[in-house]
Design a protein around this motif. Structure first.
Motif, PDB file in Angstrom:
ATOM      1  N   ALA A 131       0.856  -1.190   0.000  1.00  0.00           N
ATOM      2  CA  ALA A 131       0.000   0.000   0.000  1.00  0.00           C
ATOM      3  C   ALA A 131       0.889   1.237   0.000  1.00  0.00           C
ATOM      4  O   ALA A 131       2.055   1.184   0.417  1.00  0.00           O
ATOM      5  N   LYS A 132       0.325   2.353  -0.465  1.00  0.00           N
ATOM      6  CA  LYS A 132       1.047   3.614  -0.518  1.00  0.00           C
ATOM      7  C   LYS A 132       0.518   4.534   0.584  1.00  0.00           C
ATOM      8  O   LYS A 132      -0.695   4.707   0.717  1.00  0.00           O
ATOM      9  N   LEU A 133       1.424   5.109   1.329  1.00  0.00           N
ATOM     10  CA  LEU A 133       1.033   6.094   2.336  1.00  0.00           C
ATOM     11  C   LEU A 133       0.827   7.440   1.653  1.00  0.00           C
ATOM     12  O   LEU A 133       1.657   7.876   0.846  1.00  0.00           O
ATOM     13  N   THR A 134      -0.263   8.104   1.989  1.00  0.00           N
ATOM     14  CA  THR A 134      -0.620   9.360   1.331  1.00  0.00           C
ATOM     15  C   THR A 134      -0.647  10.555   2.270  1.00  0.00           C
ATOM     16  O   THR A 134      -0.313  11.663   1.851  1.00  0.00           O
ATOM     17  N   ARG A 135      -1.034  10.360   3.539  1.00  0.00           N
ATOM     18  CA  ARG A 135      -1.193  11.491   4.446  1.00  0.00           C
ATOM     19  C   ARG A 135      -0.618  11.171   5.819  1.00  0.00           C
ATOM     20  O   ARG A 135      -0.558  10.008   6.233  1.00  0.00           O
ATOM     21  N   ILE A 136      -0.226  12.250   6.534  1.00  0.00           N
ATOM     22  CA  ILE A 136       0.331  12.111   7.878  1.00  0.00           C
ATOM     23  C   ILE A 136      -0.068  13.337   8.684  1.00  0.00           C
ATOM     24  O   ILE A 136      -0.210  14.438   8.127  1.00  0.00           O
ATOM     25  N   CYS A 137      -0.267  13.139  10.001  1.00  0.00           N
ATOM     26  CA  CYS A 137      -0.708  14.250  10.843  1.00  0.00           C
ATOM     27  C   CYS A 137      -0.326  13.957  12.290  1.00  0.00           C
ATOM     28  O   CYS A 137      -0.543  12.851  12.788  1.00  0.00           O
ATOM     29  N   PHE A 138       0.263  14.951  12.974  1.00  0.00           N
ATOM     30  CA  PHE A 138       0.608  14.854  14.387  1.00  0.00           C
ATOM     31  C   PHE A 138      -0.594  15.249  15.244  1.00  0.00           C
ATOM     32  O   PHE A 138      -1.344  16.160  14.896  1.00  0.00           O
ATOM     33  N   ASN A 139      -0.738  14.557  16.388  1.00  0.00           N
ATOM     34  CA  ASN A 139      -1.710  14.990  17.374  1.00  0.00           C
ATOM     35  C   ASN A 139      -1.169  16.222  18.104  1.00  0.00           C
ATOM     36  O   ASN A 139       0.007  16.244  18.486  1.00  0.00           O
ATOM     37  N   PRO A 140      -1.991  17.261  18.318  1.00  0.00           N
ATOM     38  CA  PRO A 140      -1.461  18.491  18.929  1.00  0.00           C
ATOM     39  C   PRO A 140      -1.044  18.335  20.383  1.00  0.00           C
ATOM     40  O   PRO A 140      -0.261  19.161  20.885  1.00  0.00           O
TER      41      PRO A 140
END
Length: 645
Positions: A573-582
């Motif tokens: 699978a390809k990773l598309t998005r990433i986000c840190f928890n504040p």
């Protein structure tokens, strides 16, 4: 007379006949007479020179090397009962036998001579072969005794009841009546001569809304609490890891860390869709929204928005469906229930997650200035002078548009049109005629500076970066060159006002300073980069995801060239998005199969910055990044001088 046969001759040897078996090797006389030398060695050929055996002991359970091995080869062994005559055991047995024989002779003599018996010679050793007597005795068995006791039985009460649907319904109705009566009593103002509360009116008010108790808001709230409790028991191990897991190996590593996979968030509706956007809610740190769509032009279908919470990974809390694929979304920082969404067909929608209706409260159309190409990013802005809510969007049609939430519809204003030419202010605003005729550049991402609300940077499909201002849209403030393919994400640093980060499909992540055309540092990740974002707790930590399924975490304060963590999180699978928890050390990554995976950072990846004396935390973070910029700038100057020479 008959003749007798002659006697056989004496000393006549029998005739020898040699039989050769089939398959036997025939040797010549020379071979038979040849002497074959054989050397006997005290080494067993059936034993390996280096012997390694497995130890089954409880504390060891491992393979062990045996330095010495007994080389004796035993062909036959038998445990017998014979001993050597000259051995100590044979002498002891002989002495014992002689002693017994002497005592036996003395006992026989004492049996015949009473005087010897009186003298003390024992005759017990002799066997009495004739005088045997059997003696027996019999006793009576004691009689058995039964003991019983009588007590009064405990009182028994028979209780029975039913729990039918109508009884549960009646119980809820009675509770609703009591709540309505209590509310009416609390709101009533005591006056002289006031009439008593009309019970019939209260009953009618309760019964009026009691037809939908099973589908009421209170019932839904109770069911959600029960579902979260069940999921907490189901995912008990993951919940413990989320609260207490700390990688003990980080104590022995200076520049390395790991990511621990926690929950997976998905549903049957989005298994064949791509995660195109992830956004945390600014008020509730466990709630996040995920947008699903498709980047493939030939595989477009309806879009889905899921709002998940870490407290319930089994199913989303809210779900919204769009006619076109969702490309981006963003929560309002002050009104966390408002969710702005950009679609693949260029439309803009605004949802209120509190409403039971799944329809958007605002929707852009062709009449209200919707984009003609996919909307790649939306970003909430501060309220305008009329206190209306506003947000901006960027699209492939070359427009950066500001939208205002009026009473009845969305109103738009184009704050920048992205031209292909480099019409920056440093060139005097001269526009390239050929570029103007070619059309507008496709915008793919943008970000507004938190230190200057009017300044923003835009990434384009051509790999260009433009610095713009909301004050005027006639030209760019600055242009940056470094990427050769479309830029997928761009983000300002949360602590430093002059630094931003970009990620592109040309396999690189670049660090920029807003007053320098060329990038400060470039990181080659070996695959197309889906997104890169800064960590909320440090000015030098950022993470990126690539198409080969890896998550890369860098800390520029520890190592400017190698990642602190380079971990494969998904396969095929390809990773598309990433986000840190504040707030929490949690990282969310999305792939092209509709799955969002939560990861926990190990202690080495989230080290707290030591605040210097006399400085604030922000000043300390800015100082760390300034040192890196200074060192990088000096290295570049030295390399340029060496190239000129």
């Amino acid at each position: 007379m008959s003749k007798q046969a002659p006697p056989p001759p004496e000393n006549v040897e029998p005739v020898k006949e040699y039989i050769t078996l089939p398959g036997t090797v025939t040797l010549t006389e020379e071979q038979k007479g040849a002497m074959v030398d054989r050397i006997l060695k005290a080494v067993n050929p059936n034993i390996r020179s280096v012997l390694v055996t497995f130890s089954h002991k409880k504390d060891e359970r491992t393979f062990k090397y045996v330095p010495t091995v007994d080389q004796t080869a035993i062909h036959f062994s038998d445990d017998g009962h014979c001993i050597r005559r000259d051995s100590d055991e044979a002498k002891r047995q002989t002495d014992e036998k002689e002693r017994l024989m002497r005592e036996l002779k003395q006992a026989e003599a004492a049996e015949k001579n009473p005087e010897l018996a009186e003298a003390g010679v024992s005759t017990k050793i002799l066997k009495n072969q004739f005088n045997f007597c059997d003696r027996a005795s019999q006793t009576f068995n004691n009689a058995l005794r039964d003991r019983t006791a009588m007590t009064e039985p405990p009182p028994i009460i028979t209780f029975s009841s039913t729990a039918t649907q109508w009884e549960i319904y009646d119980a809820y109705v009675e509770e609703a009546k009591a709540q309505a009566a209590a509310a009416a009593k609390a709101n009533a103002k005591p006056t002289i001569g006031a009439k008593k509360t009309d019970n019939k009116a209260v009953d009618d008010a309760v019964m009026e809304g009691s037809d939908d108790i099973l589908n009421s808001a209170n019932m839904l709230h109770s069911l959600r609490l029960m579902e979260r409790m069940v999921n907490q028991n189901t995912y008990n191990d993951i919940s413990d890891d989320y609260k207490y897991w700390e990688d003990a190996a980080d104590q022995f590593k200076e520049d390395g860390g790991t990511l621990l996979p926690l929950w997976k968030f998905t549903s049957d509706k989005v298994k064949k869709k791509t995660v195109t956007s992830i956004c945390w809610n600014p008020r509730y740190n466990d709630l996040f929204a995920v947008g699903y769509g498709s980047y493939d032009f030939l595989k477009q279908q309806s879009g889905v928005i899921h709002c998940f919470t870490l407290k319930n990974p089994s199913s989303p809390e809210y779900t919204f469906t769009c006619e076109s694929g969702v490309m981006c979304l963003d929560f309002h920082p002050e009104y966390p229930s408002l969710l702005c969404v950009g679609l693949y067909d260029g439309a803009i929608q605004v949802f209120d997650v509190r409403q039971t209706s799944k329809k958007p409260i605002y929707h852009s159309t062709v009449k209200t200035g919707k984009h003609m190409d996919p909307v790649w990013q939306v970003y909430w802005q501060p309220d305008d002078q009329s206190k209306n809510l506003t947000f901006c969007s960027v699209s492939s049609d070359g427009r950066v548009t500001m939208w205002t939430l009026a009473k009845s519809e969305l109103q738009y204003t184009n704050i920048m049109e992205l031209s292909l030419g480099d019409d920056s202010s440093e060139k005097g605003g001269q526009l390239d005629t050929d570029a103007a005729l070619a059309g507008l550049a496709g915008g793919t991402c943008f970000d507004f500076s938190s230190f200057n609300e009017g300044i923003f940077v835009v990434g384009t499909e051509e790999g260009k970066i433009r610095k713009c201002s909301r004050a005027y849209n006639s030209q760019y403030l600055f242009s940056y060159e470094g990427h050769t393919m479309p830029i997928y994400s761009i983000q300002w640093n949360k602590f430093h006002p002059d630094v931003f980060l970009t990620a592109s499909s040309d396999w690189t992540v670049k660090l920029w300073e807003q007053n320098t055309k060329k990038p400060l540092v470039s990181f080659d990740l070996g695959s197309s980069v889906g997104e890169a974002c800064w960590a909320p707790y440090s000015a030098t930590v950022f993470a990126a995801v690539t198409a080969d399924g890896k998550v890369h975490v860098y800390d520029l304060d520890q190592n400017k060239h190698e990642p602190m963590c380079d971990q494969l999180t998904v396969r095929k699978a390809k990773l598309t998005r990433i986000c840190f928890n504040p707030k929490s050390p949690i990282l969310l990554v999305g792939d092209d199969r509709g799955t969002v995976l939560s990861l926990k950072l190990s202690p080495n990846l989230r080290k707290a910055t030591k605040i210097e004396d006399g400085k604030t935390r922000e000043q300390t973070e800015i100082g760390k990044l300034n040192k890196i910029i200074e060192i990088t700038t000096k290295d570049r100057q030295l390399m340029e001088k060496a190239g000129e020479e």
